[in-house]
Every structure is written in C-alpha cells, then in structure tokens.
Motif scaffolding. Structure first.
Motif, PDB file in Angstrom:
ATOM      1  N   ILE A 223       0.848  -1.309   0.005  1.00 33.52           N
ATOM      2  CA  ILE A 223       0.062   0.090   0.000  1.00 33.52           C
ATOM      3  C   ILE A 223       0.890   1.154  -0.030  1.00 33.52           C
ATOM      4  O   ILE A 223       0.768   2.192  -0.726  1.00 33.52           O
ATOM      5  N   ILE A 224       1.787   1.434   0.689  1.00 31.23           N
ATOM      6  CA  ILE A 224       2.961   2.167   0.950  1.00 31.23           C
ATOM      7  C   ILE A 224       3.344   2.544  -0.453  1.00 31.23           C
ATOM      8  O   ILE A 224       3.679   3.768  -0.810  1.00 31.23           O
ATOM      9  N   THR A 240      -6.630  -2.318   9.152  1.00 30.28           N
ATOM     10  CA  THR A 240      -7.601  -2.970   8.495  1.00 30.28           C
ATOM     11  C   THR A 240      -9.053  -2.465   8.800  1.00 30.28           C
ATOM     12  O   THR A 240     -10.050  -2.809   8.059  1.00 30.28           O
ATOM     13  N   GLY A 241      -9.278  -1.747   9.856  1.00 32.19           N
ATOM     14  CA  GLY A 241     -10.518  -1.080  10.379  1.00 32.19           C
ATOM     15  C   GLY A 241     -11.239  -2.215  11.011  1.00 32.19           C
ATOM     16  O   GLY A 241     -12.593  -1.905  11.453  1.00 32.19           O
ATOM     17  N   LYS A 242     -10.615  -3.219  11.424  1.00 33.95           N
ATOM     18  CA  LYS A 242     -11.371  -4.284  12.387  1.00 33.95           C
ATOM     19  C   LYS A 242     -10.608  -4.764  13.347  1.00 33.95           C
ATOM     20  O   LYS A 242      -9.546  -5.366  13.378  1.00 33.95           O
ATOM     21  N   LYS A 288     -10.217   3.388   1.807  1.00 36.54           N
ATOM     22  CA  LYS A 288     -11.461   2.803   1.031  1.00 36.54           C
ATOM     23  C   LYS A 288     -11.764   3.616  -0.214  1.00 36.54           C
ATOM     24  O   LYS A 288     -11.814   2.858  -1.601  1.00 36.54           O
ATOM     25  N   LYS A 289     -11.566   4.814  -0.131  1.00 36.52           N
ATOM     26  CA  LYS A 289     -11.783   5.605  -1.587  1.00 36.52           C
ATOM     27  C   LYS A 289     -10.829   5.460  -2.548  1.00 36.52           C
ATOM     28  O   LYS A 289     -11.131   5.522  -3.703  1.00 36.52           O
ATOM     29  N   ASN A 293      -8.075  -0.542   0.657  1.00 34.86           N
ATOM     30  CA  ASN A 293      -7.992  -1.126   2.287  1.00 34.86           C
ATOM     31  C   ASN A 293      -7.448  -2.560   2.089  1.00 34.86           C
ATOM     32  O   ASN A 293      -7.835  -3.380   1.254  1.00 34.86           O
ATOM     33  N   PRO A 294      -6.874  -2.881   3.436  1.00 28.80           N
ATOM     34  CA  PRO A 294      -6.280  -4.271   3.386  1.00 28.80           C
ATOM     35  C   PRO A 294      -7.169  -5.388   3.552  1.00 28.80           C
ATOM     36  O   PRO A 294      -8.511  -5.090   3.860  1.00 28.80           O
ATOM     37  N   LYS A 295      -7.036  -6.590   3.086  1.00 30.77           N
ATOM     38  CA  LYS A 295      -7.956  -7.641   3.012  1.00 30.77           C
ATOM     39  C   LYS A 295      -7.403  -8.600   3.956  1.00 30.77           C
ATOM     40  O   LYS A 295      -8.291  -9.657   4.186  1.00 30.77           O
ATOM     41  N   ILE A 296      -5.970  -8.801   4.498  1.00 33.70           N
ATOM     42  CA  ILE A 296      -5.742  -9.507   5.331  1.00 33.70           C
ATOM     43  C   ILE A 296      -5.873  -9.438   6.615  1.00 33.70           C
ATOM     44  O   ILE A 296      -5.488  -8.270   7.055  1.00 33.70           O
ATOM     45  N   THR A 297      -6.900 -10.154   7.512  1.00 32.00           N
ATOM     46  CA  THR A 297      -7.164  -9.616   8.992  1.00 32.00           C
ATOM     47  C   THR A 297      -6.758 -10.913   9.888  1.00 32.00           C
ATOM     48  O   THR A 297      -5.829 -11.789   9.220  1.00 32.00           O
ATOM     49  N   LEU A 298      -6.876 -10.962  11.058  1.00 35.66           N
ATOM     50  CA  LEU A 298      -6.490 -11.577  11.968  1.00 35.66           C
ATOM     51  C   LEU A 298      -6.234 -13.330  11.667  1.00 35.66           C
ATOM     52  O   LEU A 298      -5.359 -13.809  11.935  1.00 35.66           O
TER      53      LEU A 298
END
Length: 312
Positions: A223-224, A240-242, A288-289, A293-298
């Motif tokens: 992303i960076i 992640t927003g989660k 998100k815009k 947004n990352p897809k890999i979560t815990l």
C-alpha cells in the motif's frame, strides 16, 4: 519510465526489511541504510541492486551525502525505536531516533532535489485517548514518549509539505505483523511460546482487555509503495478497520494449535503500560476511497505466522 532508486532508512527492522525485499523484486536500486547490525538482509548481499550502508541517521552531512550520491527519487523512513514500552524508560533515545533523522532527510531533500518523494512512518500512538474510530483528523495527544516522537516527526513532514511544497507524507500505521516482528510484541510473543513448547512455565502477559487493530505488514508495504508511485501527498491512516480484543487474539492463536489458552497464560500488572490508549479503532475511509483497504485480517495473519515461509 521514471528511475527506480530509493533510500530505505531502518532496513534492519521489520518494515524496512520487507520494503527492501519488495522493491528489489520491482527492479529498484535500493540503498538499504542501517545503524547497527543488519542480519535480516544478509542472504541478499549478493544482489547487484542492493547497496547495504551503515549510516548515522543523526548526522546531517552523512544523510545529504548519500542523497546526492544515490541520485534517488524515493526515500522511506522506517527507522527509530519502535517500542512504546522501551520509550518510557529511554525517553531521550526514543525521541531523537525518530525526530532528528526525519528532520535531516527533509532538509537534505530541500537542499538537493525538491522532487524527491518521501514517506514517513507514523503510528496510532499519536492520537488522544478515545473509544471513537481514529482518522487523519482525530485529535492528537500521545500517551507515551514513542507516540510523542511519532507526532513530532509527523508534524515535521506536514510542515515541510505545506511550507516548502515537498512531496512527502506520513502513513499512520496501526499494529501490523510479520515473521520479522520482534518477540516483545504480543502476537509473536505468544507464537514463540507455543512453538518453543516449554509448557512447564506459563506465559506471562499484561492486560488483555485492550482492543487493537492488527494487519499484515507485507500488505501495508505494498500500500505504501502504491501511494508513493501515485504521487500521493496527504497523511493517511493505514489499518484494517477491524479491531480485536487482545484476549480474543490470544485465544485464537492457541486455538490454531489446538490448545486452550487459559491453561497456559497468567497475568502480571508489571507488564501494563501506564495511560495506555486501550481502545484503538481505525477509520479507513480514505484508504477505501482509494480502493486500497487491506484484505488480510487476524485469522489469515495467525495462519501465515504458523507457517515457515518468510515471503508469504
């Protein structure tokens, strides 16, 4: 096509090492800068595109010399002491390790070539305590010296961008893991305990009621780099927003190994961080815009860490 030459400060750490590997695959010439030992990149020393250079980040003359010699067009700063707990007992060292190098880099860019793009790593530790989601405009009021250092370097980048029109921005990174994450952080600490299999001693942890946002470092690195190549020029939350309660994180790791966590864990107030912001939630609307947004979560993160593939 624009040239692909970059400086990476902090190449011996998790994020700097991962960015070095990633950009070498993208056919960059990478000047990987480090201050102490750099064992994370030792197997890459034969690469013709990799320039491993021991550098004093606090020495402006060294920095400006490397910027000139490299003829770089991108600079990434992943340096500095990264532990909030460490910063509490080593205030001056933590502050200097983040603020002075960023100042030196910005001044070097201003002197050598204002077109050089610069990314600075900031942290969710810069924010004021709150149970609300943090975004780029949330109130800033760090609760430890590490957060203060990150806020100071963040402010420097903003100042140079607005006053000198430099192409620079800070990524406000929330917790992110990889196999290179040091064992003093909770997820690798738990993973190491289980993999070592020394269950005659219990795993000592601090307060597990805190809530944090955990992402995958390799994904954040991509992303960076994407933002850098798109000439992005705004500060941005990367998370992640989660968010997850730490007790649930520990429980999930033990469960992955078919173990019940309460059988192996005990708690110590000595490991608690004073004035910690216990509730960390991320507002990733800006990501998100950009459809980044990352897809890999815990669950996937725990699965990756259980494997032995460093490049996963």
């Amino acid at each position: 096509m624009s040239k692909k030459i970059c400086l990476i400060f902090g190449s011996a750490g998790q994020d700097g090492s991962l960015m070095t590997r990633y950009l070498l695959k993208k056919n960059y010439t990478v000047y990987a800068l480090y201050q102490t030992k750099n064992l994370t990149l030792k197997e890459l020393k034969g690469s013709k595109k990799l320039k491993l250079i021991k550098t004093n980040y606090s020495d402006y003359n060294e920095i400006i010399k490397i910027v000139k010699i490299s003829n770089c067009n991108e600079i990434y700063f992943f340096g500095g002491k990264s532990s909030p707990h460490y910063s509490i007992v080593n205030f001056t060292e933590a502050l200097v390790s983040h603020v002075l190098p960023v100042f030196n880099i910005l001044q070097a860019i201003l002197s050598v070539n204002k077109k050089i793009k610069f990314f600075n790593t900031s942290s969710s530790e810069i924010f004021k305590k709150s149970k609300k989601k943090f975004n780029e405009n949330s109130p800033k009021n760090p609760q430890n010296p590490y957060g203060l250092a990150k806020l100071d370097s963040y402010s420097l980048v903003k100042f140079y961008r607005e006053n000198f029109k430099l192409n620079c921005f800070s990524g406000i990174l929330f917790n992110h893991e990889s196999k290179l994450r040091p064992n003093n952080f909770i997820i690798p600490k738990v993973m190491k305990y289980i993999k070592d299999g020394k269950f005659n001693k219990k795993l000592v942890l601090g307060d597990l009621s805190a809530v944090k946002d955990f992402g995958w470092a390799q994904e954040y690195i991509k992303i960076i780099h994407y933002l850098m190549r798109k000439n992005f020029n705004e500060d941005i939350v990367i998370a992640t927003g989660k968010s997850q309660k730490l007790s649930n994180v520990v429980k999930a790791i033990f469960k992955k190994f078919n173990l019940h966590w309460k059988k192996y864990v005990k708690f110590s107030n000595k490991l608690a961080r004073p004035n910690e912001n216990k509730y960390v939630y991320a507002d990733i609307s800006k990501l998100k815009k950009l459809k980044m947004n990352p897809k890999i979560t815990l669950p996937k993160i725990i699965g990756f860490l259980k494997q032995n593939d460093l490049n996963k």
